[in-house]
Design an enzyme around this catalytic site. Structure first.
Site, PDB file in Angstrom:
ATOM      1  N   SER A  65      -3.567  11.817   5.767  1.00  0.00           N
ATOM      2  CA  SER A  65      -2.260  11.227   6.063  1.00  0.00           C
ATOM      3  C   SER A  65      -2.270  10.196   7.188  1.00  0.00           C
ATOM      4  CB  SER A  65      -1.248  12.317   6.403  1.00  0.00           C
ATOM      5  OG  SER A  65      -0.691  12.811   5.222  1.00  0.00           O
ATOM      6  N   LYS A  68      -1.474   6.784   6.123  1.00  0.00           N
ATOM      7  CA  LYS A  68      -0.106   6.373   5.759  1.00  0.00           C
ATOM      8  C   LYS A  68       0.446   5.305   6.710  1.00  0.00           C
ATOM      9  CE  LYS A  68       0.987  10.795   3.564  1.00  0.00           C
ATOM     10  NZ  LYS A  68       1.609  12.112   3.732  1.00  0.00           N
ATOM     11  N   TYR A 193      -4.390   5.900  -4.147  1.00  0.00           N
ATOM     12  CA  TYR A 193      -3.904   6.749  -3.048  1.00  0.00           C
ATOM     13  C   TYR A 193      -4.978   7.740  -2.595  1.00  0.00           C
ATOM     14  CZ  TYR A 193      -1.164  10.319  -0.604  1.00  0.00           C
ATOM     15  OH  TYR A 193      -0.701  11.232   0.320  1.00  0.00           O
ATOM     16  N   TYR A 245       4.080  15.881  11.098  1.00  0.00           N
ATOM     17  CA  TYR A 245       4.730  16.801  10.153  1.00  0.00           C
ATOM     18  C   TYR A 245       5.967  17.436  10.811  1.00  0.00           C
ATOM     19  CZ  TYR A 245       0.108  16.286   8.028  1.00  0.00           C
ATOM     20  OH  TYR A 245      -1.050  15.774   7.515  1.00  0.00           O
ATOM     21  N   VAL A 263      -4.484  16.077   7.201  1.00  0.00           N
ATOM     22  CA  VAL A 263      -4.950  17.437   6.925  1.00  0.00           C
ATOM     23  C   VAL A 263      -6.464  17.626   7.066  1.00  0.00           C
ATOM     24  CG1 VAL A 263      -3.064  18.245   5.453  1.00  0.00           C
ATOM     25  CG2 VAL A 263      -4.975  17.014   4.441  1.00  0.00           C
TER      26      VAL A 263
HETATM   27  N1  GLU Z   1      -4.167  13.249   0.667  1.00  0.00           N
HETATM   28  C1  GLU Z   1      -3.331  14.283   1.172  1.00  0.00           C
HETATM   29  C2  GLU Z   1      -2.175  14.575   0.244  1.00  0.00           C
HETATM   30  O1  GLU Z   1      -1.578  13.672  -0.277  1.00  0.00           O
HETATM   31  C3  GLU Z   1      -2.832  13.873   2.518  1.00  0.00           C
HETATM   32  C4  GLU Z   1      -2.037  14.944   3.125  1.00  0.00           C
HETATM   33  C5  GLU Z   1      -1.990  14.927   4.618  1.00  0.00           C
HETATM   34  O2  GLU Z   1      -2.962  14.579   5.296  1.00  0.00           O
HETATM   35  O3  GLU Z   1      -0.925  15.271   5.108  1.00  0.00           O
HETATM   36  O4  GLU Z   1      -1.875  15.705  -0.015  1.00  0.00           O
END
Ligand code: GLU
Length: 309
Positions: A65, A68, A193, A245, A263
């Site tokens: 994430s 992002k 993605y 989060y 994560v």
């Molecule tokens: N690739 C992970 C997902 O989409 C990223 C989640 C994360 O790091 O929060 O579930």
């Protein structure tokens, strides 16, 4: 650039390392389950490019994430604020990062923000390029400039592992497609993605990116403006409101630094006009953040008075 090992930082890492036993490595993407939960590392970039580090800093890990904020910055650069925020909102949410619930209840259906999966998937669909390869290349080029490391690429095993198990993200995409939030082929989008999330870095790379982001998008080493002031401001604001989060509020109080975690256990921190900090600790707490990483940041922020509030 090689980072200098700092004895004082090493001592803090070793004091905190035993706590990692209380955390758990993410396994819902099977390949992430191979990480050693005992790992803990930190790197700090500051000033004109001084770098300090401690712990297992040669360990590599995937952005997950953390990517992002990088895809968001590039999408904003390509399409501008008005277009991007016509597709994705700006509000934090108390729902889990991969929740579909709000998509169904909000009218018109629009992901709440670019840090939850639905919003991030919609942003990834906006990356510049004619196909997946070109979009990924453009994102990697951008990351090379931000990190000062042109060797960064993605981990194929982790990307494949997530692609094969990404059924929740698949359903978010198909839902958004049917509501006109995204267009095009969903399997291509998931391919892009999952490769974006599997981009592999180390703590130095994260710290360097945080330093440039904190420095309003200017890289003092290359003397290049990688990002506009406005985009770096928007990205840092999302990091504060929803970068950690459902722990973003508590993190703002206890640490007070714009940060984005993933994560795999990485955290990218950008202190406005101050240091960039990169953390790696794959043992996660129950909110999905690096347990040792959060403790390290609490210590460093308090000792160096880094809270922006
Ligand atoms: N690739 C992970 C997902 O989409 C990223 C989640 C994360 O790091 O929060 O579930």
């Amino acid at each position: 650039m090689e980072c200098q090992k700092l004895a004082y930082l090493e001592q803090i890492v070793e004091e905190i390392r035993p706590l990692t036993k209380q955390g758990k490595v993410a396994t819902y993407i099977p390949a992430l389950g191979h990480a050693n939960p005992n790992t803990l590392a930190i790197a700090i970039y500051e000033g004109e490019g001084n770098c300090f580090s401690a712990g297992n800093i040669s360990e590599k890990f995937t952005l997950q994430s953390v990517s992002k904020i990088l895809s968001l910055a590039l999408a904003l650069q390509e399409h501008g604020e008005d277009y991007v925020f016509s597709k994705v909102g700006m509000e934090p949410t108390g729902d889990p990062f991969n929740s579909i619930a709000k998509l169904e209840t909000s009218v018109p259906s629009k992901p709440l923000n670019p840090m939850i999966n639905a919003g991030a998937l919609a942003v990834t669909a906006m990356l510049p390029g004619k196909d997946t390869d070109e979009k990924l290349k453009n994102l990697l080029d951008f990351i090379h400039q931000l990190s000062g490391n042109s060797k960064i690429t993605y981990n194929e095993e982790v990307a494949q592992s997530e692609f094969e198990t990404a059924n929740l993200n698949r359903s978010l995409c198909y839902f958004m497609k049917s509501h006109g939030v995204i267009e095009g082929d969903i399997e291509d989008l998931l391919d892009l993605y999952t490769k974006q999330c599997a981009i592999e870095v180390d703590c130095n790379d994260l710290a360097h990116m945080g330093w440039v982001l904190g420095n309003k998008g200017f890289n003092p080493i290359t003397q290049k403006k990688v990002l506009s002031h406005d985009i770096s401001r928007i990205v840092k604001t999302f990091m504060v409101t929803c970068g950690m989060y459902n722990d973003s509020g508590e993190f703002a109080i206890k640490v007070g630094i714009p940060a984005k975690s993933g994560v795999a256990g990485g955290i990218l921190c950008a202190v406005p006009n101050g240091p960039g900090i990169g953390i790696y600790g794959p043992a996660l707490d129950n909110k999905g953040n690096s347990l040792g990483g959060i403790k390290l940041l609490e210590r460093i922020s308090a000792e160096r008075n880094l809270s922006i509030f």
